[in-house]
Write a protein that holds these residues in place. Sequence first.
Motif, PDB file in Angstrom:
ATOM      1  N   HIS A 189      -9.666   1.180  -1.197  1.00  0.00           N
ATOM      2  CA  HIS A 189      -9.378   1.779   0.115  1.00  0.00           C
ATOM      3  C   HIS A 189     -10.753   1.720   0.610  1.00  0.00           C
ATOM      4  O   HIS A 189     -11.881   1.907  -0.019  1.00  0.00           O
ATOM      5  CB  HIS A 189      -9.085   3.193  -0.253  1.00  0.00           C
ATOM      6  CG  HIS A 189      -7.734   3.561  -0.459  1.00  0.00           C
ATOM      7  ND1 HIS A 189      -7.012   2.710  -1.251  1.00  0.00           N
ATOM      8  CD2 HIS A 189      -6.743   4.201   0.117  1.00  0.00           C
ATOM      9  CE1 HIS A 189      -5.588   3.104  -1.516  1.00  0.00           C
ATOM     10  NE2 HIS A 189      -5.532   3.957  -0.550  1.00  0.00           N
ATOM     11  N   ASP A 243       1.821   3.928   2.562  1.00  0.00           N
ATOM     12  CA  ASP A 243       0.761   5.006   1.733  1.00  0.00           C
ATOM     13  C   ASP A 243       1.264   5.911   1.001  1.00  0.00           C
ATOM     14  O   ASP A 243       1.442   5.938  -0.068  1.00  0.00           O
ATOM     15  CB  ASP A 243      -0.368   5.587   3.141  1.00  0.00           C
ATOM     16  CG  ASP A 243      -1.668   5.849   2.521  1.00  0.00           C
ATOM     17  OD1 ASP A 243      -1.691   5.611   1.517  1.00  0.00           O
ATOM     18  OD2 ASP A 243      -2.611   6.417   3.407  1.00  0.00           O
ATOM     19  N   HIS A 254      -6.371   0.035   4.202  1.00  0.00           N
ATOM     20  CA  HIS A 254      -6.739   0.678   5.733  1.00  0.00           C
ATOM     21  C   HIS A 254      -7.637  -0.335   6.459  1.00  0.00           C
ATOM     22  O   HIS A 254      -6.956  -1.219   7.080  1.00  0.00           O
ATOM     23  CB  HIS A 254      -7.433   1.966   5.547  1.00  0.00           C
ATOM     24  CG  HIS A 254      -6.343   2.897   4.812  1.00  0.00           C
ATOM     25  ND1 HIS A 254      -5.407   3.374   5.352  1.00  0.00           N
ATOM     26  CD2 HIS A 254      -6.458   3.551   3.696  1.00  0.00           C
ATOM     27  CE1 HIS A 254      -4.730   4.457   4.854  1.00  0.00           C
ATOM     28  NE2 HIS A 254      -5.346   4.557   3.946  1.00  0.00           N
ATOM     29  N   HIS A 285       1.405   4.664  -2.803  1.00  0.00           N
ATOM     30  CA  HIS A 285       0.958   5.497  -3.889  1.00  0.00           C
ATOM     31  C   HIS A 285       2.280   6.011  -4.380  1.00  0.00           C
ATOM     32  O   HIS A 285       2.869   6.792  -3.624  1.00  0.00           O
ATOM     33  CB  HIS A 285      -0.066   6.569  -3.622  1.00  0.00           C
ATOM     34  CG  HIS A 285      -1.159   6.056  -2.877  1.00  0.00           C
ATOM     35  ND1 HIS A 285      -2.365   5.780  -3.605  1.00  0.00           N
ATOM     36  CD2 HIS A 285      -1.435   5.562  -1.709  1.00  0.00           C
ATOM     37  CE1 HIS A 285      -3.411   5.238  -2.720  1.00  0.00           C
ATOM     38  NE2 HIS A 285      -2.733   5.288  -1.581  1.00  0.00           N
ATOM     39  N   HIS A 303       0.962  -1.289   0.270  1.00  0.00           N
ATOM     40  CA  HIS A 303       0.059  -0.055   0.185  1.00  0.00           C
ATOM     41  C   HIS A 303       0.748   1.318   0.151  1.00  0.00           C
ATOM     42  O   HIS A 303       1.272   1.946   0.997  1.00  0.00           O
ATOM     43  CB  HIS A 303      -0.827  -0.035   1.310  1.00  0.00           C
ATOM     44  CG  HIS A 303      -1.783   1.167   1.224  1.00  0.00           C
ATOM     45  ND1 HIS A 303      -3.035   1.006   2.013  1.00  0.00           N
ATOM     46  CD2 HIS A 303      -1.936   2.231   0.499  1.00  0.00           C
ATOM     47  CE1 HIS A 303      -3.799   1.991   2.084  1.00  0.00           C
ATOM     48  NE2 HIS A 303      -2.983   2.833   0.877  1.00  0.00           N
TER      49      HIS A 303
HETATM   50 ZN    ZN Z   1      -3.680   4.813   0.158  1.00  0.00          ZN
END
Ligand code: ZN
Length: 319
Positions: A189, A270, A213, A11, A9
């Motif tokens: 998500h 993240d 998450h 980006h 996870h």
């Molecule tokens: Zn994310």
Amino acid sequence: MKLPVAELHVHLEGTLEPEMIMALAKKNSIELPYASIEELRAQYQFTNLQSFLDLFYANMAVLRTAQDFREITVAYLQRAHDSGVRHVELFFDPQAHIGGALDLREVIAGIRAGLADGLERWELSSKLIACFWRHAPASEAMELMKVLVEQKHDIDGIGLDSSEVGFPPELFTEVFDYARAHGLHVVAHAGEEGPAEYIWQALDLLKVQRVDHGIRSLDDPQLVQRLVDEQMPLTVCPLSNIRLRAVDTMAEHPLPQMLAKGLKVSVHSDDPAYFGGYMDANFDALMEQFSFSSEQLATLAKNSFESSFLDEQSKQALV
Ligand code: ZN
Ligand code: ADE
């Protein structure tokens, strides 16, 4: 703390460090409303997910060429390798990058070239996941989905990200049906800021293979039972949750509780350039607060590999 793990996870656009944003803006002749790196850094105070997304989307506009994508991918993989990551499943937001001079094919070719560099330099394996914006119409995602499939673009899966509350997973049922029918992996998500109900929808309607998450699952004991029974992977991002105020303090972070309940959780970064660090910084913050035992750490690491989309043989080689 450096633990061998899979990063599932992260980006790509969230790995753009302030220095890179300023350098790319200069190279691509893009005017930013900040005179210096310090001024840009001073913006990194978030009150919720949306306050972060506004800055995040504005900054990623500095990416203009396939080579830009290749270079930021390699820079991230170097950093990931340094923090113990052995396999990466990388998210990117196609809707942020198309519509201008660059087409989707070039964006993906640039990222793929960077991923190939990472494999060669650090034996870092990877997958690429295109995330759709839930704040944009599902019809736009569907159009793009068809282009991705018809042109046989080189992606391994799709995800769903951006503003959560008010944009329930059910809006994207058809897009996810289409993706699954074409053999793509599917994640979303859910339950970051949004309610447990969105996690139920991600499971029942989108039929996801992982929930990104998922911390709000703890509000609903029946949902927790289902997630435990199915050993559904939850990719938890501790520093992100604190910086976006999804959780008030690290002491209140639900990860220890999630582990204790037998949920299949793993730790991820993240948007590391925005939230105070990469995989190693996430483990440092967790260890400082919770002093996890070596058994708990081993479970988190094992979960990360098992939750990946690697084939069984590759998983076993890494676990
Ligand atoms: Zn994310
Ligand atoms: N895009 C990048 N980071 C995100 C996050 N934490 N939640 C939703 N969308 C995102």
